[in-house]
Design a protein around this motif. Structure first.
Motif, mmCIF file in Angstrom:
data_model
loop_
_atom_site.group_PDB
_atom_site.id
_atom_site.type_symbol
_atom_site.label_atom_id
_atom_site.label_comp_id
_atom_site.label_asym_id
_atom_site.label_seq_id
_atom_site.Cartn_x
_atom_site.Cartn_y
_atom_site.Cartn_z
ATOM 1 N N ASN A 104 0.820 -1.217 0.000
ATOM 2 C CA ASN A 104 0.000 0.000 0.000
ATOM 3 C C ASN A 104 0.855 1.270 0.000
ATOM 4 O OD1 ASN A 104 -1.861 1.993 0.525
ATOM 5 N ND2 ASN A 104 -3.061 0.723 1.926
ATOM 6 N N LYS A 105 1.190 1.727 -1.208
ATOM 7 C CA LYS A 105 2.054 2.921 -1.329
ATOM 8 C C LYS A 105 1.355 4.182 -0.852
ATOM 9 C CE LYS A 105 -0.046 1.916 -5.329
ATOM 10 N NZ LYS A 105 -0.272 0.721 -6.091
ATOM 11 N N ALA A 106 0.035 4.259 -1.075
ATOM 12 C CA ALA A 106 -0.707 5.452 -0.637
ATOM 13 C C ALA A 106 -0.620 5.571 0.887
ATOM 14 C CB ALA A 106 -2.157 5.353 -1.083
ATOM 15 N N ILE A 157 10.082 5.288 -14.174
ATOM 16 C CA ILE A 157 8.769 5.088 -14.795
ATOM 17 C C ILE A 157 8.079 4.126 -13.842
ATOM 18 C CG2 ILE A 157 7.543 4.111 -16.776
ATOM 19 C CD1 ILE A 157 9.995 4.934 -18.486
ATOM 20 N N ILE A 158 7.250 4.645 -12.965
ATOM 21 C CA ILE A 158 6.742 3.833 -11.859
ATOM 22 C C ILE A 158 5.222 3.755 -11.872
ATOM 23 C CG2 ILE A 158 8.692 3.854 -10.250
ATOM 24 C CD1 ILE A 158 7.767 6.480 -9.151
ATOM 25 N N ASN A 159 4.640 4.063 -13.030
ATOM 26 C CA ASN A 159 3.206 3.831 -13.199
ATOM 27 C C ASN A 159 2.969 3.234 -14.577
ATOM 28 O OD1 ASN A 159 0.371 4.940 -14.197
ATOM 29 N ND2 ASN A 159 0.301 4.555 -12.013
ATOM 30 N N GLY A 160 2.538 1.979 -14.584
ATOM 31 C CA GLY A 160 2.392 1.248 -15.839
ATOM 32 C C GLY A 160 1.251 1.785 -16.697
ATOM 33 N N THR A 161 0.162 2.195 -16.051
ATOM 34 C CA THR A 161 -1.006 2.676 -16.804
ATOM 35 C C THR A 161 -0.617 3.875 -17.672
ATOM 36 O OG1 THR A 161 -2.394 1.967 -14.975
ATOM 37 C CG2 THR A 161 -3.373 3.515 -16.536
ATOM 38 N N THR A 162 0.062 4.836 -17.068
ATOM 39 C CA THR A 162 0.415 6.041 -17.823
ATOM 40 C C THR A 162 1.493 5.738 -18.863
ATOM 41 O OG1 THR A 162 1.791 6.594 -15.934
ATOM 42 C CG2 THR A 162 -0.246 7.828 -16.189
ATOM 43 N N PHE A 195 -5.836 8.438 -9.845
ATOM 44 C CA PHE A 195 -4.527 8.392 -9.179
ATOM 45 C C PHE A 195 -3.400 8.077 -10.177
ATOM 46 C CE2 PHE A 195 -4.838 7.819 -4.298
ATOM 47 C CZ PHE A 195 -5.623 8.945 -4.220
ATOM 48 N N ASP A 196 -3.712 7.251 -11.170
ATOM 49 C CA ASP A 196 -2.695 6.919 -12.176
ATOM 50 C C ASP A 196 -2.429 8.120 -13.082
ATOM 51 O OD1 ASP A 196 -2.219 4.174 -11.494
ATOM 52 O OD2 ASP A 196 -4.150 3.654 -12.373
ATOM 53 N N ILE A 197 -3.485 8.617 -13.741
ATOM 54 C CA ILE A 197 -3.256 9.621 -14.801
ATOM 55 C C ILE A 197 -2.902 10.996 -14.251
ATOM 56 C CG2 ILE A 197 -4.638 8.399 -16.516
ATOM 57 C CD1 ILE A 197 -6.954 10.242 -15.947
ATOM 58 N N VAL A 200 -0.599 10.820 -9.078
ATOM 59 C CA VAL A 200 -0.606 10.632 -7.620
ATOM 60 C C VAL A 200 0.045 9.299 -7.233
ATOM 61 C CG1 VAL A 200 -2.087 10.466 -5.571
ATOM 62 C CG2 VAL A 200 -2.670 12.058 -7.406
ATOM 63 N N ASP A 201 -0.302 8.243 -7.970
ATOM 64 C CA ASP A 201 0.281 6.920 -7.680
ATOM 65 C C ASP A 201 1.816 6.977 -7.805
ATOM 66 O OD1 ASP A 201 -0.010 3.862 -7.476
ATOM 67 O OD2 ASP A 201 1.094 4.101 -9.354
ATOM 68 N N ALA A 202 2.292 7.602 -8.866
ATOM 69 C CA ALA A 202 3.750 7.706 -9.050
ATOM 70 C C ALA A 202 4.372 8.554 -7.937
ATOM 71 C CB ALA A 202 4.066 8.309 -10.420
ATOM 72 N N HIS A 204 3.283 8.827 -4.840
ATOM 73 C CA HIS A 204 3.374 7.993 -3.622
ATOM 74 C C HIS A 204 4.663 7.168 -3.669
ATOM 75 C CE1 HIS A 204 -1.296 8.044 -3.172
ATOM 76 N NE2 HIS A 204 -0.745 8.949 -2.382
ATOM 77 N N LYS A 205 4.918 6.557 -4.837
ATOM 78 C CA LYS A 205 6.091 5.673 -4.965
ATOM 79 C C LYS A 205 7.395 6.484 -4.903
ATOM 80 C CE LYS A 205 3.326 2.452 -7.710
ATOM 81 N NZ LYS A 205 2.851 2.172 -9.074
ATOM 82 N N ALA A 206 7.416 7.656 -5.533
ATOM 83 C CA ALA A 206 8.628 8.496 -5.495
ATOM 84 C C ALA A 206 8.902 8.956 -4.059
ATOM 85 C CB ALA A 206 8.465 9.694 -6.427
ATOM 86 N N LYS A 299 8.036 -5.793 -14.467
ATOM 87 C CA LYS A 299 6.595 -5.548 -14.386
ATOM 88 C C LYS A 299 6.258 -4.841 -13.087
ATOM 89 C CE LYS A 299 5.145 -9.170 -17.460
ATOM 90 N NZ LYS A 299 4.875 -10.606 -17.583
ATOM 91 N N GLY A 300 5.568 -3.734 -13.212
ATOM 92 C CA GLY A 300 5.252 -2.920 -12.036
ATOM 93 C C GLY A 300 3.904 -3.236 -11.437
ATOM 94 N N ALA A 301 3.197 -4.183 -12.006
ATOM 95 C CA ALA A 301 1.865 -4.535 -11.494
ATOM 96 C C ALA A 301 1.545 -5.952 -11.944
ATOM 97 C CB ALA A 301 0.831 -3.550 -12.031
#
Ligand code: HSE
Length: 436
Positions: A104-106, A157-162, A195-197, A200-202, A204-206, A299-301
């Protein structure tokens, strides 16, 4: 030795991946851990599905409190997500003397300081390899493999969706909204992909990587967060004409004034390996003073890649459970008493290069006016591209790449450029990192 008993909170994609990999590789994992690791209890609101996913082999309950309060459970895996109930359950598990594994990165980026303090006081471990870049062992690398180094910067590059969306926009020349719909149809993006686009998700990870790279508290509230929703297909094309790819990067840098912590679309030279990370893949580039640059890719997810990280944490905890807390690897890489108070810099103080696109009248003196404004602010130009005006048009796009400058200088320059009578609309500004 008796098996280590694990309680799983939430059995969705990652939870069922963890159950399956643990079962499939049980023998190898036991040989590595020195004890067998057994999922003894699962809590999920959907009891029927949870029973199905665990083949009826595990006790399933719908109240997670029954897991965190069960004296037989040694390790709690939190895969619920979010910062509400997940936070309460993690703190309860810690208070009950249980080790915790979380993806849970958030939760960690926003409440990590409180959670790690509680874990420290209780002498339990909170492990979070799966929280950053899924299956890539980047936490282990930063916290242990690179422990000799003074980390200088990280760009990931820590968000696969984007990354999938940006790859499709570039490959197929499509706009953001069209590709987002495709990503949702393919199951890459959530029904609510905010959160992806929005980055925000990235972020959290950064935030988590910055904390363990520099030994600073988690400070998500000070991160600069800009997503990809406003990115135009034309900028991806122009960047390509200039030899760059645009990626959503999570960046953190150590500077003499403090720490930069930012997420935004970024131009990267196309010759860099990381610029060629396509689709939903993740990659993290780390610059250490001794080792130089190292790159981590994967793979990040996904169910089993993320389970790979969760189980690595289970094995670490199993190996170290009997060690004195002070002899274990510190949660945040640095000893708790040695956490530093390096400030996170405001965005106006960060230093980077820039891509500027402006729509101008195609007549003598326009470019001279723009370059004078940049020169007056000591901003040096690295490259320039001027498009031919379209048939019958008198206006055109000018693209300027600058050398490094402070963000406040570029903002001052843009204000002046936008005030020129020959410039129409807003100047598009993107940041550029050479990553050399
Ligand atoms: N939503 C994340 C991504 C995966 O698209 O990379 C989990 O961190």
């Amino acid at each position: 030795m008796k098996p280590i008993k694990v309680g799983l909170l939430g059995i969705g994609t990652v939870g069922s991946g963890t159950f399956n990999v643990l079962k499939r590789n049980q023998e190898e994992i036991t040989r590595r851990a020195g004890r067998s690791i057994e999922i003894a209890m699962v809590a999920d609101l959907n009891i029927e599905r949870a029973r199905e996913l665990t083949n009826g082999e595990v006790e399933v309950v719908n109240d997670a409190n029954l897991v965190v309060n069960n004296p037989d459970i040694d390790i709690v895996i939190e895969l619920i997500g979010g910062y509400g109930i997940a936070k309460d359950l993690v703190l309860k598990a810690i208070a009950n003397g249980k080790h915790v594994v979380t993806a849970n990165k958030a939760l960690l980026a926003t409440h990590g300081n409180e959670i790690f303090k509680a874990a420290q006081e209780k002498g339990v471990m909170v492990a979070f390899e799966a929280a950053v870049a899924g299956g890539i062992p980047i936490i282990k690398a930063l916290r242990e493999g690179l422990t000799a180094n003074r980390i200088q910067w990280i760009a990931g590059i820590i968000n696969g969706t984007t990354n999938f969306i940006l790859s499709e926009m570039r490959d197929k020349g499509l706009d953001f909204n069209t590709v987002l719909k495709q990503a949702q149809a393919l199951g890459y993006a959530e029904a609510d992909p905010t959160f992806d686009i929005e980055g925000v998700d990235a972020a959290h990870k950064a935030t988590i990587m910055a904390s363990i790279a520099y030994g600073i508290p988690m400070q998500f509230d000070k991160a600069y967060v800009e997503g990809i929703t406003k990115l135009e297909a034309s900028d991806i094309r122009y960047a390509e004409d200039l030899g760059y790819r645009i990626k959503l990067l999570g960046i953190t840098k150590r500077t003499p004034e403090g720490i930069e912590l930012r997420v935004h679309p970024t131009l990267i030279p196309e010759k860099r390996l990381i610029a060629n990370v396509e689709g939903a893949m993740n990659a993290v580039l780390v610059q250490g003073d001794a080792v130089g640059a190292t790159l981590y890719y994967g793979k990040g997810a996904g169910a089993e890649p993320t389970a790979s990280a969760v189980i690595a944490d289970l094995v670490d905890i199993t190996r170290l459970a009997t060690a004195d807390p002070e002899h274990r690897v510190p949660h945040l890489a640095f000893q708790p008493a040695a956490i530093s108070d390096l400030p996170i810099l405001p965005m106006s103080e960060i230093v980077t290069s820039y891509y500027l696109r402006m729509h101008v009248e195609d007549k003598p003196g326009v470019l001279a006016d723009v370059t004078r404004i940049l020169a007056d602010l000591s901003i040096s130009i690295d490259a320039m591209l001027q498009k031919e005006p379209g048939e019958g048009e008198t206006r055109t796009d000018i693209i300027i790449l600058t050398h490094q400058t402070k963000e406040k200088n570029i903002i001052a320059a843009i204000e002046k450029i936008e005030a020129l009578a020959t410039v129409t609309g807003s100047v598009i500004k993107l940041r550029l990192e050479e990553l050399s």
